[in-house]
Design a protein around this motif. Structure first.
Motif, PDB file in Angstrom:
ATOM      1  N   ALA A   1      11.173  18.724 -10.935  1.00  0.00           N
ATOM      2  CA  ALA A   1       9.826  19.386 -10.892  1.00  0.00           C
ATOM      3  C   ALA A   1       8.839  18.528 -11.648  1.00  0.00           C
ATOM      4  CB  ALA A   1      10.077  20.852 -11.463  1.00  0.00           C
ATOM      5  N   PRO A   2       9.298  18.013 -12.991  1.00  0.00           N
ATOM      6  CA  PRO A   2       8.204  17.265 -13.615  1.00  0.00           C
ATOM      7  C   PRO A   2       7.702  16.042 -12.889  1.00  0.00           C
ATOM      8  CG  PRO A   2      10.218  17.676 -15.016  1.00  0.00           C
ATOM      9  CD  PRO A   2      10.377  18.304 -13.544  1.00  0.00           C
ATOM     10  N   LEU A   3       8.555  15.141 -12.145  1.00  0.00           N
ATOM     11  CA  LEU A   3       8.082  14.154 -11.222  1.00  0.00           C
ATOM     12  C   LEU A   3       7.005  14.683 -10.186  1.00  0.00           C
ATOM     13  CD1 LEU A   3      11.364  12.031 -11.358  1.00  0.00           C
ATOM     14  CD2 LEU A   3       9.166  11.565 -12.630  1.00  0.00           C
ATOM     15  N   LEU A   4       7.625  15.751  -9.594  1.00  0.00           N
ATOM     16  CA  LEU A   4       6.883  16.294  -8.459  1.00  0.00           C
ATOM     17  C   LEU A   4       5.187  16.628  -8.876  1.00  0.00           C
ATOM     18  CD1 LEU A   4       9.497  18.536  -6.530  1.00  0.00           C
ATOM     19  CD2 LEU A   4       8.563  16.256  -5.930  1.00  0.00           C
ATOM     20  N   GLU A   5       5.272  17.121 -10.126  1.00  0.00           N
ATOM     21  CA  GLU A   5       4.129  17.653 -10.570  1.00  0.00           C
ATOM     22  C   GLU A   5       3.190  16.429 -10.903  1.00  0.00           C
ATOM     23  OE1 GLU A   5       0.609  19.734 -12.291  1.00  0.00           O
ATOM     24  OE2 GLU A   5       2.400  20.212 -10.742  1.00  0.00           O
ATOM     25  N   ALA A   6       3.722  15.555 -11.546  1.00  0.00           N
ATOM     26  CA  ALA A   6       3.171  14.194 -11.701  1.00  0.00           C
ATOM     27  C   ALA A   6       2.437  13.559 -10.587  1.00  0.00           C
ATOM     28  CB  ALA A   6       4.199  13.078 -12.204  1.00  0.00           C
ATOM     29  N   ALA A   7       3.155  13.416  -9.473  1.00  0.00           N
ATOM     30  CA  ALA A   7       2.854  13.003  -8.052  1.00  0.00           C
ATOM     31  C   ALA A   7       1.584  13.714  -7.688  1.00  0.00           C
ATOM     32  CB  ALA A   7       3.963  13.081  -7.071  1.00  0.00           C
ATOM     33  N   ARG A   8       1.797  15.165  -7.802  1.00  0.00           N
ATOM     34  CA  ARG A   8       0.473  15.990  -7.314  1.00  0.00           C
ATOM     35  C   ARG A   8      -0.662  15.564  -8.130  1.00  0.00           C
ATOM     36  NH1 ARG A   8      -2.215  20.038  -8.726  1.00  0.00           N
ATOM     37  NH2 ARG A   8      -1.241  20.308 -10.598  1.00  0.00           N
TER      38      ARG A   8
ATOM     39  N   ALA B   1       0.914  -1.168  -0.001  1.00  0.00           N
ATOM     40  CA  ALA B   1      -0.232   0.037   0.116  1.00  0.00           C
ATOM     41  C   ALA B   1       0.750   1.116  -0.070  1.00  0.00           C
ATOM     42  CB  ALA B   1      -0.956   0.060   1.241  1.00  0.00           C
ATOM     43  N   SER B   2       1.988   1.079   0.499  1.00  0.00           N
ATOM     44  CA  SER B   2       2.859   2.452   0.560  1.00  0.00           C
ATOM     45  C   SER B   2       3.571   2.798  -0.849  1.00  0.00           C
ATOM     46  CB  SER B   2       4.217   1.988   1.491  1.00  0.00           C
ATOM     47  OG  SER B   2       4.794   0.961   1.105  1.00  0.00           O
ATOM     48  N   MET B   3       3.773   1.723  -1.770  1.00  0.00           N
ATOM     49  CA  MET B   3       4.116   2.083  -3.100  1.00  0.00           C
ATOM     50  C   MET B   3       3.033   1.901  -4.142  1.00  0.00           C
ATOM     51  SD  MET B   3       6.963   3.230  -4.119  1.00  0.00           S
ATOM     52  CE  MET B   3       8.180   2.739  -2.846  1.00  0.00           C
ATOM     53  N   ARG B   4       2.381   2.992  -4.590  1.00  0.00           N
ATOM     54  CA  ARG B   4       1.101   2.666  -4.951  1.00  0.00           C
ATOM     55  C   ARG B   4       0.999   3.350  -6.499  1.00  0.00           C
ATOM     56  NH1 ARG B   4      -2.991   6.049  -1.682  1.00  0.00           N
ATOM     57  NH2 ARG B   4      -4.442   5.412  -3.287  1.00  0.00           N
ATOM     58  N   ALA B   5       2.028   3.966  -6.931  1.00  0.00           N
ATOM     59  CA  ALA B   5       1.844   4.637  -8.417  1.00  0.00           C
ATOM     60  C   ALA B   5       3.134   4.407  -9.212  1.00  0.00           C
ATOM     61  CB  ALA B   5       1.613   5.868  -8.395  1.00  0.00           C
ATOM     62  N   VAL B   6       3.182   4.280 -10.565  1.00  0.00           N
ATOM     63  CA  VAL B   6       4.222   3.948 -11.305  1.00  0.00           C
ATOM     64  C   VAL B   6       4.387   5.110 -12.275  1.00  0.00           C
ATOM     65  CG1 VAL B   6       5.658   2.482 -12.796  1.00  0.00           C
ATOM     66  CG2 VAL B   6       4.372   1.376 -11.106  1.00  0.00           C
ATOM     67  N   LEU B   7       5.397   5.743 -12.267  1.00  0.00           N
ATOM     68  CA  LEU B   7       5.674   6.816 -13.447  1.00  0.00           C
ATOM     69  C   LEU B   7       6.616   6.422 -14.500  1.00  0.00           C
ATOM     70  CD1 LEU B   7       5.407  10.062 -11.032  1.00  0.00           C
ATOM     71  CD2 LEU B   7       3.777   9.000 -12.306  1.00  0.00           C
TER      72      LEU B   7
ATOM     73  N   GLY C   1      -2.175  12.506  -6.993  1.00  0.00           N
ATOM     74  CA  GLY C   1      -2.852  12.526  -5.777  1.00  0.00           C
ATOM     75  C   GLY C   1      -1.925  11.774  -4.733  1.00  0.00           C
ATOM     76  N   LEU C   2      -0.684  11.739  -4.745  1.00  0.00           N
ATOM     77  CA  LEU C   2       0.078  10.776  -3.906  1.00  0.00           C
ATOM     78  C   LEU C   2       1.232  11.639  -3.626  1.00  0.00           C
ATOM     79  CD1 LEU C   2      -0.134   7.272  -5.719  1.00  0.00           C
ATOM     80  CD2 LEU C   2      -1.303   7.808  -3.648  1.00  0.00           C
ATOM     81  N   GLU C   3       1.875  11.210  -2.343  1.00  0.00           N
ATOM     82  CA  GLU C   3       3.242  11.578  -2.037  1.00  0.00           C
ATOM     83  C   GLU C   3       4.340  11.028  -3.099  1.00  0.00           C
ATOM     84  OE1 GLU C   3       3.869  13.756   0.094  1.00  0.00           O
ATOM     85  OE2 GLU C   3       1.884  14.324   0.523  1.00  0.00           O
ATOM     86  N   PRO C   4       5.437  11.929  -3.275  1.00  0.00           N
ATOM     87  CA  PRO C   4       6.545  11.338  -4.153  1.00  0.00           C
ATOM     88  C   PRO C   4       7.133  10.062  -3.481  1.00  0.00           C
ATOM     89  CG  PRO C   4       6.731  13.732  -3.803  1.00  0.00           C
ATOM     90  CD  PRO C   4       5.815  13.348  -3.001  1.00  0.00           C
ATOM     91  N   SER C   5       7.061   9.992  -2.504  1.00  0.00           N
ATOM     92  CA  SER C   5       7.671   8.629  -1.848  1.00  0.00           C
ATOM     93  C   SER C   5       6.741   7.402  -2.031  1.00  0.00           C
ATOM     94  CB  SER C   5       7.692   8.802  -0.212  1.00  0.00           C
ATOM     95  OG  SER C   5       6.566   9.023   0.428  1.00  0.00           O
ATOM     96  N   GLN C   6       5.492   7.720  -2.605  1.00  0.00           N
ATOM     97  CA  GLN C   6       4.633   6.489  -2.892  1.00  0.00           C
ATOM     98  C   GLN C   6       4.794   6.211  -4.549  1.00  0.00           C
ATOM     99  OE1 GLN C   6       1.186   8.637  -1.030  1.00  0.00           O
ATOM    100  NE2 GLN C   6       0.656   6.646  -0.255  1.00  0.00           N
ATOM    101  N   CYS C   7       5.779   6.820  -5.220  1.00  0.00           N
ATOM    102  CA  CYS C   7       5.867   6.652  -6.578  1.00  0.00           C
ATOM    103  C   CYS C   7       7.209   5.892  -6.890  1.00  0.00           C
ATOM    104  CB  CYS C   7       5.613   7.853  -7.146  1.00  0.00           C
ATOM    105  SG  CYS C   7       4.133   8.986  -6.856  1.00  0.00           S
ATOM    106  N   ILE C   8       7.185   5.197  -7.802  1.00  0.00           N
ATOM    107  CA  ILE C   8       8.191   4.674  -8.441  1.00  0.00           C
ATOM    108  C   ILE C   8       8.513   5.371  -9.866  1.00  0.00           C
ATOM    109  CG2 ILE C   8       9.172   2.541  -9.621  1.00  0.00           C
ATOM    110  CD1 ILE C   8       8.137   0.950  -7.342  1.00  0.00           C
ATOM    111  N   TYR C   9       9.798   5.597 -10.160  1.00  0.00           N
ATOM    112  CA  TYR C   9      10.141   6.100 -11.342  1.00  0.00           C
ATOM    113  C   TYR C   9      10.970   5.287 -12.340  1.00  0.00           C
ATOM    114  CZ  TYR C   9      10.952   9.397 -15.403  1.00  0.00           C
ATOM    115  OH  TYR C   9      11.117  10.066 -16.402  1.00  0.00           O
ATOM    116  N   VAL C  10      10.372   4.982 -13.390  1.00  0.00           N
ATOM    117  CA  VAL C  10      11.200   3.910 -14.107  1.00  0.00           C
ATOM    118  C   VAL C  10      11.620   4.738 -15.553  1.00  0.00           C
ATOM    119  CG1 VAL C  10      10.985   1.706 -15.484  1.00  0.00           C
ATOM    120  CG2 VAL C  10       9.588   2.469 -13.498  1.00  0.00           C
ATOM    121  N   GLY C  11      12.921   4.515 -15.859  1.00  0.00           N
ATOM    122  CA  GLY C  11      13.449   5.408 -16.773  1.00  0.00           C
ATOM    123  C   GLY C  11      14.448   4.449 -17.509  1.00  0.00           C
TER     124      GLY C  11
END
Length: 221
Positions: free
Chosen positions: A149-156, A3-9, A159-169
């Protein structure tokens, strides 16, 4: 999944989609205009993550400090815009991953340095706009990657905290931006990756060889 890692960018080129054939094609078309023979596709592919700068560098051995760079870049981008959906596809192995994220109700989005001029029609042509929770282009915020900034805007927007997101690149800038934003960073080893330092030296939290491995990481998060 945790539940803590909820989104993937995702980064776009080289991570979600294989755009190298159209980018290389546009570069070779421009070489032809200048009376030069085509270069092998393999010369272009590693540099796709560097965008127009990488393509012009390979095609003409010209860098941003050269006075010829600006006109060549503009001509390249015009040609790319006219053919960018011709051969570009979502990586076949990525599609089941997106299906799984959708099925499990975990939001995912796109954060790319590609300008909106190209990102929006390309994402629509691949029907990703109907599924992605957010799409952040290189000019959506005042800064592009490696700035966070782009990643922070995506998290916003999801609707999640950045710490709840994984970024894959697939580029060092993706790792740098992800770390600066406070996200877990993952390198997509199937991507373009450049020709610089080995990816193990980029400092990412994880390296995955196949998209399916991302589900295992999420389950362990």
């Amino acid at each position: 999944m945790s539940a803590s890692m909820r989104a993937v960018l995702f980064d776009l080129d080289g991570t979600l989609i294989d755009s190298a054939p159209d980018l290389a094609g546009a570069a070779n078309e421009l070489r032809s205009v200048h009376g030069l023979p085509e270069l092998p596709f393999e010369r272009f592919r590693p540099m796709v993550g560097s965008g127009a700068r990488g393509m012009i560098g390979v095609a003409f051995d010209v860098g941003p400090d050269d006075e010829r760079f600006g006109p060549l870049r503009d001509a390249f981008l015009d040609r790319y815009e006219h053919r960018m959906t011709r051969e570009t596809r979502v990586f076949a192995a990525v599609l089941p991953l997106l299906d799984a994220l959708d099925r499990l109700g975990h939001p995912w989005g796109v954060v790319t340095n590609k300008a909106t001029r190209f990102t929006e029609p390309l994402v629509r042509s691949l029907a990703l706009h109907q599924r992605a929770r957010t799409v952040i282009a290189g000019d959506t915020t005042a800064h592009s990657k490696p700035h966070p900034a782009p990643l922070l805007e995506a998290a916003r927007r999801v609707g999640l905290e950045p710490s709840q997101c994984i970024y894959v690149g697939d580029d060092l800038r993706d790792v740098q931006a992800g770390h600066a934003a406070g996200m877990t960073t993952v390198i997509a080893a199937w991507g373009y990756l450049g020709i610089g330092e080995p990816i193990e030296s980029w400092g990412a939290d994880h390296i995955i060889k196949t998209p399916a491995e991302l589900l295992n990481l999420l389950a362990m998060a």
